[in-house]
Motif scaffolding. Structure first.
Motif, PDB file in Angstrom:
ATOM      1  N   VAL A  92       0.911  -1.199   0.121  1.00 30.71           N
ATOM      2  CA  VAL A  92      -0.121  -0.016   0.051  1.00 30.71           C
ATOM      3  C   VAL A  92       0.853   1.430   0.035  1.00 30.71           C
ATOM      4  CG1 VAL A  92      -2.003  -1.317   0.915  1.00 30.71           C
ATOM      5  CG2 VAL A  92      -0.272  -0.041   2.666  1.00 30.71           C
ATOM      6  N   ASP A  93       0.210   2.369  -0.402  1.00 30.50           N
ATOM      7  CA  ASP A  93       1.087   3.479  -0.703  1.00 30.50           C
ATOM      8  C   ASP A  93       1.699   3.941   0.725  1.00 30.50           C
ATOM      9  OD1 ASP A  93       0.448   3.638  -3.372  1.00 30.50           O
ATOM     10  OD2 ASP A  93      -0.886   5.330  -3.119  1.00 30.50           O
ATOM     11  N   VAL A  94       0.899   3.947   1.737  1.00 29.48           N
ATOM     12  CA  VAL A  94       1.423   4.547   2.967  1.00 29.48           C
ATOM     13  C   VAL A  94       2.903   3.849   3.320  1.00 29.48           C
ATOM     14  CG1 VAL A  94       0.032   3.141   4.463  1.00 29.48           C
ATOM     15  CG2 VAL A  94       1.075   5.336   5.260  1.00 29.48           C
ATOM     16  N   SER A  95       2.974   2.546   3.095  1.00 34.70           N
ATOM     17  CA  SER A  95       4.135   1.744   3.358  1.00 34.70           C
ATOM     18  C   SER A  95       5.352   2.157   2.603  1.00 34.70           C
ATOM     19  CB  SER A  95       3.863   0.298   3.032  1.00 34.70           C
ATOM     20  OG  SER A  95       2.831  -0.141   4.004  1.00 34.70           O
ATOM     21  N   LEU A  96       5.107   2.667   1.466  1.00 31.72           N
ATOM     22  CA  LEU A  96       6.177   3.133   0.446  1.00 31.72           C
ATOM     23  C   LEU A  96       6.634   4.588   0.871  1.00 31.72           C
ATOM     24  CD1 LEU A  96       4.736   1.823  -2.954  1.00 31.72           C
ATOM     25  CD2 LEU A  96       6.329   0.690  -1.289  1.00 31.72           C
ATOM     26  N   GLU A  97       5.525   5.368   1.538  1.00 33.75           N
ATOM     27  CA  GLU A  97       5.776   6.719   2.013  1.00 33.75           C
ATOM     28  C   GLU A  97       6.742   6.473   3.072  1.00 33.75           C
ATOM     29  OE1 GLU A  97       1.331   8.054   0.347  1.00 33.75           O
ATOM     30  OE2 GLU A  97       1.770   8.183   2.629  1.00 33.75           O
ATOM     31  N   VAL A 117       1.465   6.473  11.073  1.00 33.69           N
ATOM     32  CA  VAL A 117       1.370   7.720  10.189  1.00 33.69           C
ATOM     33  C   VAL A 117       0.120   7.465   9.139  1.00 33.69           C
ATOM     34  CG1 VAL A 117       2.519   9.247   8.618  1.00 33.69           C
ATOM     35  CG2 VAL A 117       3.727   8.266  10.422  1.00 33.69           C
ATOM     36  N   ARG A 118      -0.591   8.284   8.986  1.00 32.89           N
ATOM     37  CA  ARG A 118      -1.722   8.380   7.917  1.00 32.89           C
ATOM     38  C   ARG A 118      -1.140   8.281   6.530  1.00 32.89           C
ATOM     39  NH1 ARG A 118      -7.114   7.443   9.752  1.00 32.89           N
ATOM     40  NH2 ARG A 118      -6.832   7.649  11.993  1.00 32.89           N
ATOM     41  N   GLU A 119      -1.769   7.757   5.682  1.00 37.03           N
ATOM     42  CA  GLU A 119      -1.643   7.894   4.292  1.00 37.03           C
ATOM     43  C   GLU A 119      -1.498   9.135   3.769  1.00 37.03           C
ATOM     44  OE1 GLU A 119      -4.249   5.605   1.868  1.00 37.03           O
ATOM     45  OE2 GLU A 119      -3.277   6.502  -0.252  1.00 37.03           O
ATOM     46  N   GLY A 120      -0.460   9.515   2.752  1.00 36.06           N
ATOM     47  CA  GLY A 120      -0.418  10.884   2.433  1.00 36.06           C
ATOM     48  C   GLY A 120       0.481  12.030   3.164  1.00 36.06           C
ATOM     49  N   VAL A 121       0.769  11.493   4.389  1.00 35.93           N
ATOM     50  CA  VAL A 121       1.327  12.731   5.041  1.00 35.93           C
ATOM     51  C   VAL A 121       2.745  12.840   4.542  1.00 35.93           C
ATOM     52  CG1 VAL A 121       2.305  13.016   7.422  1.00 35.93           C
ATOM     53  CG2 VAL A 121      -0.123  12.346   7.089  1.00 35.93           C
TER      54      VAL A 121
END
Lengths: 339, 295
Positions: free
Chosen positions: A20-25, A170-174
């Motif tokens: 998921v995106d948040v993991s890559l972030e 941490v939330r997604e997109g932060v």
């Protein structure tokens, strides 16, 4: 002061093998934290058929992947996943462990914190490595866990100086998501999973997932509404505006609580963080929890009847007036100009 | 069937009603001045527990950790229909983060139990962490189901629950005992029952009885047993009653520390004002069109 490991770990959440995106972030952020700590960045990848998730973890900066691959682990289940990570943490004592604040991350991280008696700060809006004086002692290279605090425009920095393992969600997109400049074909460490009876206490009978409904994250224009709009009828004016100017509709926490808009369209600390070209804030006072999720927009327009509302301190263009009637006029005027 | 259920509830400051009166000059909130309410998710958790009891049989106990004033919340639980309530209060428990809180709650649940079901709200509005439920489950060694939307079925040794996940839902079957955290959409809390309110409005905790004028004439123990006999005693547990490890309580037992708190000075550049008139809005639109924001 601390002589233990300086490893930074990121729990990489995957659905059908896709991280998921948040993991890559978090890997992107974790790379920076690991550089400051001079420790390795490790991705914890649990599931089945994980080649793609492993490859992506390296691409986003992991030096090493701790891979736990087993058919029983294909779908997330609290008990085996938390047991596996608890055991890994106990054995390897990482310095930092980060989780996305998703349904899964928020189910998993507290169990692990409880087991490993570590601190856990939810929904951080920034993470840094820095020194802090605690009980008159200088603690070097702590994880500074920064999040808005309850009440007023206050931001708190949380530290966990007495424990080795520091954890945050941490939330997604932060955080920004950026492949590493020099990704390495790092080391894969396979961790053996042995199913136990306890892992089977909860069974998945049915699972239903749909592609994301909300397109907020990538939307160039967002029309957002707050509690100040007062009624669902007024809030619906935002949809008309969004439609004519080609935007998406979002809401504040208060608007979600009032039932004006579903939770997956909430912008702010406990919702989404967005960076559109244009953000039109209607009837939004501008509490820090909301501003945290939108202040990076290129252009912010604020419409509010209170000239002292804090939203006017972050906006580029402001209109003091009744949000509902300004929005209605805005839509009408735009339609006319279009002709 | 006879299921023994405990619900973890919390009294919280009403963060949705922060008025100018409660703001301190430095921009922080004076928590003492905020009205307190029943944490909304916890109220739904109690409602769901009561519905499960009414459907499948058993008993519901509500527990809260908090200052002596949290007795108010427990009386509300009684008015809604809880069979029993328990206040966990001790000065040494103050300042607890989620880890220390889950330690006390898990010790309490072990003392009052055994339970088949442990319910809690998804999260409390004063912190929004959603951590205490899972942390308590881990300490009790129980499976957990978070974000529950519906209890579909309950049998002697297992429960079937629908829960929310990212982009959808899951139906899970868990063995008992299990800890379940509940979403606000799961149920609508029932109003207080007038007959219960009349019957139970004099329910008192040990700390409240200590302060009553009757204690001058009567030893506290006797007063407590009078109230117990009338079914009006609210069980009150302190650290001695629980025999907990002080090192793991309150501020001492909380690994997370607030290092610093900063007021945020929003540093937006001077913004341009447009009047809320047809002309003003037209002018704003013209400049947005000129800057190519649309189309």
């Amino acid at each position: 002061m601390d002589k233990g490991s300086q490893e930074v770990w990121v729990f990489v959440e995957q659905h059908s093998g896709q991280p998921v995106d948040v993991s890559l972030e978090l890997l992107t952020k974790g790379r920076k934290l690991a550089n400051t700590l001079r420790g390795p960045l490790k991705a914890v990848v649990i599931g089945h058929e994980l080649d793609h998730a492993v490859k992506e973890s390296f691409r986003y900066g992991a030096d090493e992947v701790l891979r736990v691959d087993h058919p029983d682990l294909r779908d997330y289940k609290t008990l085996p996943y938390s047991r596996i990570i608890c055991e890994l943490i106990k054995e390897r004592q990482p310095r930092v462990v980060l989780y996305g604040a998703t349904f899964i991350g928020r189910d998993l991280a507290p169990r692990i914190a409880s087991n490993s008696v570590s601190g856990l700060t939810a929904d951080c809006t920034d993470l840094q490595i820095g020194d802090a004086t605690w009980k008159k002692e200088l603690c070097e290279n702590l994880l500074l866990q920064i999040r808005p605090a309850f009440g007023g425009n206050i931001v708190a920095t949380i530290i966990t100086p007495d424990v080795h393992v520091q954890m945050a969600t941490v939330r997604e997109g932060v955080m920004e998501m950026m492949p590493a400049k020099a990704p390495c074909d790092g080391k894969i460490t396979n961790i053996l999973y042995e199913p136990t009876a306890a892992d089977q206490l909860v069974k998945i009978i049915e699972r239903h997932r749909e592609a994301k409904r909300s397109n907020l994250k990538g939307a160039p224009i967002i029309v957002a509404g707050g509690y100040g709009l007062g009624t669902q009828k007024n809030f619906n004016l935002l949809y008309e505006l969004a439609e004519v100017i080609g935007g998406e509709v979002a809401g504040t926490r208060a608007a979600v609580d009032a039932g004006f808009i579903p939770h997956d369209q909430q912008v702010g600390q406990t919702g989404l963080t967005v960076r559109p070209k244009l953000y039109i804030a209607c009837g939004i006072s501008g509490a820090i929890q909301h501003v945290a999720g939108m202040h990076d927009a290129n252009r912010i327009i604020a419409i509010n009847n209170d000239p002292n509302a804090p939203i006017f301190d972050v906006c580029h263009y402001g209109i003091v007036g009744d949000a509902a009637s300004v929005v209605a006029t805005f839509t009408e005027t735009y339609k006319k100009k279009l002709k | 069937m006879n299921f023994n259920t405990v619900v973890m509830v919390k009294q919280v400051p009403d963060t949705s009603n922060i008025s100018g009166e409660v703001m301190k000059p430095d921009g922080t909130v004076n928590r003492a001045k905020l009205p307190t309410i029943f944490n909304p998710d916890d109220k739904v958790a109690l409602e769901l527990a009561l519905q499960v009891r009414d459907r499948f049989g058993g008993k519901v106990t509500a527990v809260t950790m908090g200052p002596p004033k949290a007795a108010e919340l427990l009386r509300d639980c009684l008015y809604m229909g809880a069979d029993d309530v328990c206040l966990i209060t001790d000065r040494k428990f103050g300042g607890a983060d989620t880890l220390a809180t889950s330690y006390i709650l898990s010790e309490t649940i072990q003392k009052l139990g055994p339970f088949d079901l442990v319910f809690a709200g998804r999260q409390a509005i004063d912190g929004d962490t959603a951590q205490v439920g899972p942390q308590t489950a881990e300490k009790l060694g129980l499976p957990q189901i978070t974000y529950a939307e519906e209890v579909i079925d309950l049998k002697e040794d297992k429960i079937v629950v629908k829960r929310r996940i990212d982009g959808g839902y899951e139906i899970l079957e868990s063995s008992l005992p299990v800890l379940i955290t509940v979403l606000q959409e799961a149920a609508t809390p029932r109003p207080f029952k007038a007959t219960r309110l009349m019957a139970l409005k004099n329910a008192r905790t040990r700390l409240e009885l200590e302060k009553m004028p009757e204690t001058a004439a009567k030893p506290l123990d006797e007063l407590i047993s009078d109230y117990k006999n009338k079914g009006l005693y609210i069980q009150t547990l302190s650290r001695e009653d629980l025999g907990v490890d002080l090192e793991r309580c309150g501020i001492q037992g909380s690994p997370t520390k607030v290092h610093k708190v900063e007021s945020v000075v929003l540093t937006g550049e001077e913004h341009k004002q447009f009047p809320a008139t047809r002309e003003g809005i037209g002018e704003l639109l013209d400049s947005l069109i000129e800057e190519h924001f649309f189309g």
